[in-house]
Structure formats: C-alpha cells, structure tokens
Enzyme design. Structure first.
Site, PDB file in Angstrom:
ATOM      1  N   GLU A 142       6.633   7.770   9.406  1.00  0.00           N
ATOM      2  CA  GLU A 142       6.567   6.354   9.015  1.00  0.00           C
ATOM      3  C   GLU A 142       6.860   6.268   7.526  1.00  0.00           C
ATOM      4  O   GLU A 142       6.341   7.076   6.751  1.00  0.00           O
ATOM      5  CB  GLU A 142       5.155   5.828   9.314  1.00  0.00           C
ATOM      6  CG  GLU A 142       4.846   4.479   8.680  1.00  0.00           C
ATOM      7  CD  GLU A 142       3.388   4.016   8.882  1.00  0.00           C
ATOM      8  OE1 GLU A 142       2.719   4.472   9.839  1.00  0.00           O
ATOM      9  OE2 GLU A 142       2.920   3.219   8.061  1.00  0.00           O
ATOM     10  N   GLU A 147       4.326  -2.774   0.941  1.00  0.00           N
ATOM     11  CA  GLU A 147       3.039  -2.905   1.620  1.00  0.00           C
ATOM     12  C   GLU A 147       1.929  -3.163   0.613  1.00  0.00           C
ATOM     13  O   GLU A 147       1.932  -2.618  -0.491  1.00  0.00           O
ATOM     14  CB  GLU A 147       2.714  -1.618   2.409  1.00  0.00           C
ATOM     15  CG  GLU A 147       1.488  -1.763   3.273  1.00  0.00           C
ATOM     16  CD  GLU A 147       1.171  -0.516   4.099  1.00  0.00           C
ATOM     17  OE1 GLU A 147       1.567   0.580   3.699  1.00  0.00           O
ATOM     18  OE2 GLU A 147       0.519  -0.666   5.154  1.00  0.00           O
TER      19      GLU A 147
END
Ligand SMILES: *[C@@H]1O[C@H](CO)[C@@H](O)[C@H](O)[C@H]1NC(C)=O
Ligand SMILES: *[C@@H]1O[C@H](CO)[C@@H](O)[C@H](O)[C@H]1NC(C)=O
Length: 331
Positions: A142, A147
């Site tokens: 990932e 974020e």
C-alpha cells in the site's frame, strides 16, 4: 501568472538540455491514462463495502452517489462530496461518502494528480493512495500519497507492507522521516512515513492556495518516490501539462523517498496497484480516543460528532482537475 510562465520557459530550456545528459541512465514514461471530469465514471469503481478501517461512514454506489449529487463532474472537474446536510440516524451505517478505486492497476509507473481541493476538517480521514489489486492486503503493498486526519496541517506519505521492509532514517528527500518500519504488524500498522513539513501540503492550507500537484514514481531500479508542488510554485512542465511523456529524473529530490533493495525487496513487497480515493470519518486513526481527544475538535465522542453535525463536513470534498498515469517506455 505571467512571470510564472516565464520561469517555466526557462525551466523547459534547462530540462531539454539536461535530458540529453540524462537519457542514457533514465527511463522515460509515456502517457497511458488521462482522466478528467466524467472520465472518472468509466475508469473507477465505487466501493460500497463496510469501511475496513471502521469509520462512521456509508460508502455509496455510483448510482446512489449521483442521485444524491455527492459525485459530480463537469467538462474539466471531478467532485466527490460527503453528505453535509443530514443528521445521521442512530441505526445507520454512517455518514454518506465515496470510496473509489481504479479499474486498471499499475506496477512500474508515474502517477500525477492535479488537485484543487481536498477533504478537510474534524472527524475526517481522507486519503489518495494505491493498493495491490491482487492482495490480500498487505500482500503487494500500500502506498499512501495524501493522507491525514482531523485538522492536520501536514501531509503524511507512507508505505504499508509485509514484514522485512524498512527504510533508512536519513535519505535523499525534502520531507521528514516519521517512522521507518513499513511492516503493518509493527506498532499498530503505523507504516513507514514521511511528513511534508509545509502547512500548504494538506487540508486547510492546501485548499487555501488552490491545492497543487502530487506525483508518485515507482520502479524496481529507483524505488518509490513522491513529490509535492504547491499550485503557484516552480512546477516542472511535464507535471503541469498533459504531456505525452514525463521524466521524473529531472524533477529534483523527491518530497518522500522510499529506497527499495536489500532493505525492502521491490518485487517481494509491491505489485500492480489500483489508485484509490476515499473519505471516512473517525475510524481506526481519526477516531482513536487519543487522536480524537488531542484534536481539540469536540468533547463528543467522534461518531456522535459525525452523526449530529452535517454542516461540519461542507469543506470535506475532493475537487480533482486531472489524474494521469504514465508507464515505462519500452524501446
Ligand atoms: C450538484 O452539485 C454541484 C456542485 O455543488 C452543483 O453545481 C449542481 O448544481 C448540483 N446539481 C444538482 C442537480 O443539484
Ligand atoms: C523476514 O526475514 C526473516 C529473517 O531473514 C525471515 O526469517 C522471514 O521469513 C522473513 N519474512 C518474510 C515474510 O519474508
């Protein structure tokens, strides 16, 4: 604007002269996808699953989202909104929002997003990231490009992997190393992260300048790199414009650099990834008691805050100008 474009022209001259020098050792990437406006409806799937990160969210199908006008496209823009009008009923799954993943997956590639506005505010946890299409997570890896949670002011770029992937504390990047073990089993899935030490890299600050550009480049040879350029900064021309080819070797030091090799085998940890946008509320990170408690947002528990304050999510939307994917040119 005028003086900026003049700067860009001198950069072009520089880039052209450098490209002769660099061509023997660097890879050029050619455009495979350019996604603008309603292209997102064809290139992405709307995921309706329960949020794997346990947020107070109800992910809508494309049909539902369009019907509620929570997904919307014009000729040159793509928007995704959460519901910012209705109180969430106690028995409901959560607040309406969107999670979308690209139908195609890419291994060695360059991904460039021109983003005007990103979700921001108390109880939000937005992300633009990539994820192994094959999985199961964390097999295949990932990569989190954008974020953060709540009222964060700096973006966190990070990797999450199987065991045996670590990063050196010090490496050639302009961001700040936060953690070095990418293994999801280590320290409650913190991942290995690099913080972008600029308040315009995320949330309110990012939105106040009309956002900017993030780019991801990943290859067996060069590892994983992410760059951030604020809207009115010195943005390489092949990043700014919809060029046929790009050359990340000419972009200067990355904001975040994750070298692969003995410390983290590229093929062992990363395969073809889908691109994902999501916006959840509370959940494992934004809503964890310590993080929510320290956010200064509210004395309510996070999920109650989400249920009862629709107007708090008016600024929590994605406005995407374009998303482009380039793959290695084969000679
Ligand atoms: C949907 O939302 C957009 C953006 O806020 C707005 O411009 C448009 O008028 C809305 N459409 C409908 C049918 O409400
Ligand atoms: C990680 O490395 C250790 C030590 O070399 C090894 O025993 C283990 O099998 C590796 N784990 C994985 C998942 O590759």
């Amino acid at each position: 604007m005028r003086s900026l474009s003049r700067l860009s022209f001198s950069f072009l001259t520089l880039a052209l002269s450098l490209s002769h020098v660099a061509s023997s050792t660097s890879t050029c990437y050619k455009r495979e996808l350019s996604i603008v406006g309603s292209d997102f409806f064809e290139q992405f799937d709307w995921d309706t699953e329960d949020d794997p990160t346990h947020g107070r969210v109800n992910y809508l199908s494309l049909q539902e989202s369009k019907a509620k006008n929570l997904t919307y496209a014009t000729e040159d823009k793509f928007f995704m909104f959460p519901d910012s009008k209705n109180v969430v009923a106690t028995g409901a799954r959560g607040r309406d929002s969107n999670r979308i993943s690209s139908k195609q997956a890419f291994d060695e590639s360059v991904v460039i997003i021109d983003l005007q506005h990103m979700p921001y505010g108390c109880a939000t946890w937005p992300a633009f990231w990539s994820l192994s299409q094959k999985g199961p997570w964390p097999t295949g890896g990932e990569i989190d490009i954008i974020e953060g949670v709540n009222e964060a002011t700096e973006n966190l770029i990070s990797l999450h992997t199987l065991p045996n992937c670590t990063m050196p504390q010090t490496r050639l990047q302009t961001g700040t190393t936060v953690s070095t073990n990418c293994d999801v089993a280590y320290n409650y899935n913190q991942g290995c992260g690099t913080q972008v030490p600029q308040p315009i890299s995320y949330g309110k600050g990012f939105n106040s300048i009309g956002g900017g550009f993030y780019a991801l480049a990943r290859s067996k040879e060069s590892g994983i790199k992410v760059w951030f350029w604020p809207r009115f900064s010195f943005v390489p021309l092949d990043v700014q414009w919809n060029e046929d080819t790009v050359n990340p070797d000419l972009w200067g030091p990355p904001t975040a650099y994750f070298p692969t090799g003995d410390n983290c085998g590229y093929a062992q940890h990363f395969n073809a990834h889908m691109l994902v946008f999501d916006l959840t509320f509370c959940g494992d990170w934004a809503g964890s008691p310590s993080v929510w408690g320290a956010s200064g947002c509210s004395s309510m528990i996070c999920s109650d805050f989400v249920d009862k304050n629709p107007q708090a999510f008016a600024d929590a939307y994605w406005e995407v100008n374009s998303l482009r994917v380039y793959t290695p040119e084969t000679n």
